[in-house]
Design a protein around this motif. Structure first.
Motif, mmCIF file in Angstrom:
data_model
loop_
_atom_site.group_PDB
_atom_site.id
_atom_site.type_symbol
_atom_site.label_atom_id
_atom_site.label_comp_id
_atom_site.label_asym_id
_atom_site.label_seq_id
_atom_site.Cartn_x
_atom_site.Cartn_y
_atom_site.Cartn_z
ATOM 1 N N ASN A 120 1.117 -1.319 0.009
ATOM 2 C CA ASN A 120 0.225 -0.186 0.081
ATOM 3 C C ASN A 120 0.595 1.193 0.018
ATOM 4 O O ASN A 120 0.291 2.307 0.309
ATOM 5 C CB ASN A 120 -1.206 0.027 0.888
ATOM 6 N N ARG A 121 1.526 1.501 -0.952
ATOM 7 C CA ARG A 121 2.408 2.316 -1.199
ATOM 8 C C ARG A 121 1.679 3.951 -1.650
ATOM 9 O O ARG A 121 2.307 5.032 -0.690
ATOM 10 C CB ARG A 121 4.250 2.197 -1.368
ATOM 11 N N ASN A 122 0.930 3.343 -2.249
ATOM 12 C CA ASN A 122 -0.173 4.292 -2.847
ATOM 13 C C ASN A 122 -0.705 4.944 -1.432
ATOM 14 O O ASN A 122 -1.410 6.087 -2.273
ATOM 15 C CB ASN A 122 -0.651 3.943 -3.649
ATOM 16 N N LEU A 123 -1.334 4.833 -0.653
ATOM 17 C CA LEU A 123 -1.609 5.330 0.292
ATOM 18 C C LEU A 123 -0.768 6.055 1.623
ATOM 19 O O LEU A 123 0.184 6.025 1.654
ATOM 20 C CB LEU A 123 -2.424 4.341 1.352
ATOM 21 N N ILE A 124 -1.556 7.342 1.229
ATOM 22 C CA ILE A 124 -0.444 8.157 2.594
ATOM 23 C C ILE A 124 -0.978 8.463 3.351
ATOM 24 O O ILE A 124 -2.024 8.855 2.963
ATOM 25 C CB ILE A 124 -0.439 9.278 1.558
ATOM 26 N N MET A 125 -0.828 8.435 4.494
ATOM 27 C CA MET A 125 -1.799 8.995 5.630
ATOM 28 C C MET A 125 -1.102 10.837 6.174
ATOM 29 O O MET A 125 0.447 10.741 6.109
ATOM 30 C CB MET A 125 -1.600 8.278 6.755
ATOM 31 N N VAL A 126 -1.342 11.539 6.076
ATOM 32 C CA VAL A 126 -0.897 13.409 6.667
ATOM 33 C C VAL A 126 -1.628 13.289 7.567
ATOM 34 O O VAL A 126 -2.730 13.200 7.642
ATOM 35 C CB VAL A 126 -1.905 14.135 5.621
ATOM 36 N N THR A 127 -0.920 13.462 8.719
ATOM 37 C CA THR A 127 -1.156 14.061 10.397
ATOM 38 C C THR A 127 -0.559 14.600 11.012
ATOM 39 O O THR A 127 0.297 15.611 10.634
ATOM 40 C CB THR A 127 -1.547 12.695 11.157
ATOM 41 N N SER A 128 -0.476 15.017 11.969
ATOM 42 C CA SER A 128 0.417 15.856 13.284
ATOM 43 C C SER A 128 0.082 15.129 14.242
ATOM 44 O O SER A 128 -0.417 14.186 14.568
ATOM 45 C CB SER A 128 -0.859 17.329 13.000
ATOM 46 N N ARG A 152 -0.829 10.617 -13.478
ATOM 47 C CA ARG A 152 -1.304 10.494 -11.754
ATOM 48 C C ARG A 152 -2.610 11.139 -11.613
ATOM 49 O O ARG A 152 -2.979 11.880 -11.935
ATOM 50 C CB ARG A 152 -0.041 11.073 -10.612
ATOM 51 N N ARG A 153 -3.707 10.020 -10.481
ATOM 52 C CA ARG A 153 -4.960 10.713 -10.423
ATOM 53 C C ARG A 153 -5.030 10.762 -8.309
ATOM 54 O O ARG A 153 -4.065 9.770 -8.227
ATOM 55 C CB ARG A 153 -6.017 9.547 -10.814
ATOM 56 N N ASP A 235 -2.342 3.855 -11.078
ATOM 57 C CA ASP A 235 -2.213 5.040 -11.358
ATOM 58 C C ASP A 235 -2.598 5.864 -10.257
ATOM 59 O O ASP A 235 -2.702 7.408 -10.405
ATOM 60 C CB ASP A 235 -2.247 5.404 -12.837
ATOM 61 N N ARG A 236 -3.458 5.917 -8.942
ATOM 62 C CA ARG A 236 -4.182 6.474 -8.469
ATOM 63 C C ARG A 236 -3.601 6.402 -6.974
ATOM 64 O O ARG A 236 -2.876 5.475 -5.853
ATOM 65 C CB ARG A 236 -5.977 5.802 -8.100
ATOM 66 N N ILE A 237 -3.288 7.410 -6.692
ATOM 67 C CA ILE A 237 -3.238 7.510 -5.195
ATOM 68 C C ILE A 237 -3.993 8.355 -4.415
ATOM 69 O O ILE A 237 -4.665 9.439 -4.266
ATOM 70 C CB ILE A 237 -1.215 9.425 -5.560
ATOM 71 N N ILE A 238 -3.422 7.933 -3.067
ATOM 72 C CA ILE A 238 -5.285 7.918 -1.919
ATOM 73 C C ILE A 238 -4.402 8.763 -1.032
ATOM 74 O O ILE A 238 -3.097 8.050 -0.593
ATOM 75 C CB ILE A 238 -5.880 6.836 -1.890
ATOM 76 N N ILE A 239 -4.519 9.766 -0.676
ATOM 77 C CA ILE A 239 -4.461 10.367 0.498
ATOM 78 C C ILE A 239 -5.321 10.508 1.761
ATOM 79 O O ILE A 239 -6.428 11.288 1.187
ATOM 80 C CB ILE A 239 -3.803 12.658 0.256
#
Length: 321
Positions: A120-128, A152-153, A235-239
């Motif tokens: 799941n390297r195309n799943l990116i979590m943004v946190t703090s 990229r989508r 081709d989709r990256i999920i943030i």
């Protein structure tokens, strides 16, 4: 010196990924189930009618064609984004756009060059660490920046189900979304996914709140949903705009499923103790990147362009960062 001490040391040196949003100091706190066959058949019939000499659009799978026709279209007010100092597709020379090019490049590389063992390297979590450090601001800008890539989508997911904020940033009303998918097995992704007027960017809202949100995010249904997101569209990256790490346990549950984490650190505000504690909760993640937000802009090497380019620092048990 252990991993956390190294990370804290680098923060002391100011060597974190910088997204210069000093102008917004007062504001920054502020797929799918298989598509119905008739939809695919109609889309294929329309495609067959396109003249041979017509310029072909980017390749789409049958699932993407059906999703595009079923999911609802929304219009993002680009002037609203621009007035808030955010990236817009028609202003790619903006200082912030330049900086998020540096932020996104290693994330895309990690996703594209992932091997079969890199989950799941195309799943990116943004946190703090704590609320108000600008994670939603950074999530939205990162998603728009990646959507500007030619190949990229991007799907931007509001995973902060207790305090969703992405639609509010965009001036939009609350919609069904992530939690509804977990609560209602009859819902399909296309029922809740929002297509936008920013090409190649779609948004999955947080959906309804629920007192057992943490348990749902830790459930097998969530794991299956994330695996489907990661594997359906190569081709989709999920943030994921996730909750802060030190105020809920939901971010820790989500971090266990994603392939990369971006942790936003507010310049001059986030304490070292908070950063260290947050990093301890991410020790099981392969790739963690620090992104310093609300820093001051400085010219590069005296050239005077004024771009606040930052320097990336990532760490992980394995893989590129």
């Amino acid at each position: 010196m252990n991993l956390i001490e190294k990370a804290a040391s680098r923060i002391n040196q100011g060597d974190a990924l910088s997204a210069d949003t000093a102008a917004l100091r007062s504001q920054a706190s502020p797929a799918d189930e298989p598509p119905h066959a008739p939809l695919v058949q109609r889309a294929q019939a329309r495609a067959a009618e396109v003249p041979v000499h017509a310029e072909a659009p980017s390749a789409e799978s049958e699932q993407e064609i059906a999703e595009r026709h079923v999911s609802r279209q929304i219009t993002i007010d680009l002037e609203r984004l621009r007035a808030a100092g955010m990236i817009t597709p028609d202003d790619d020379k903006h200082q912030l756009a330049e900086e998020f090019r540096l932020v996104k490049r290693p994330l895309i590389t990690n996703a594209v060059e992932a091997t079969s063992s890199d989950r799941n390297r195309n799943l990116i979590m943004v946190t703090s660490s704590l609320p108000g450090e600008g994670k939603s601001f950074c999530s939205l800008n990162l998603a728009i920046s990646i959507a500007m890539e030619r190949d990229r989508r991007v799907m931007l997911v509001d995973a902060d189900v207790a305090r969703p904020s992405l639609l509010g940033y965009l001036g939009l009303q609350a919609e069904r979304g992530l939690m509804d998918l977990l609560l209602d097995p009859n819902l399909q992704m296309s029922d809740v996914l929002l297509r936008t007027n920013i090409d190649k960017l779609s948004i999955l809202p947080a959906g309804r709140g629920h007192k057992h949100a943490t348990e749902f995010l830790a459930s097998e249904s969530m794991s299956n949903l994330l695996d489907e997101m990661a594997n359906r569209y190569p081709d989709r990256i999920i943030i994921f705009d996730s909750p802060p790490l030190l105020v809920t346990s939901e971010a820790r549950e989500l971090a266990a499923h994603v392939g990369q984490v971006v942790m936003v650190v507010e310049s001059g505000r986030t304490s070292q103790d908070a950063v260290k504690e947050a990093l301890r909760q991410l020790e099981g993640c392969d790739i963690v990147n620090l992104l310093m937000n609300k820093g001051s802009s400085t010219p590069l090497d005296g050239y005077g362009y004024g771009y606040g380019y930052g320097y990336g620092y990532g760490y992980g048990r394995s893989g590129r960062s």
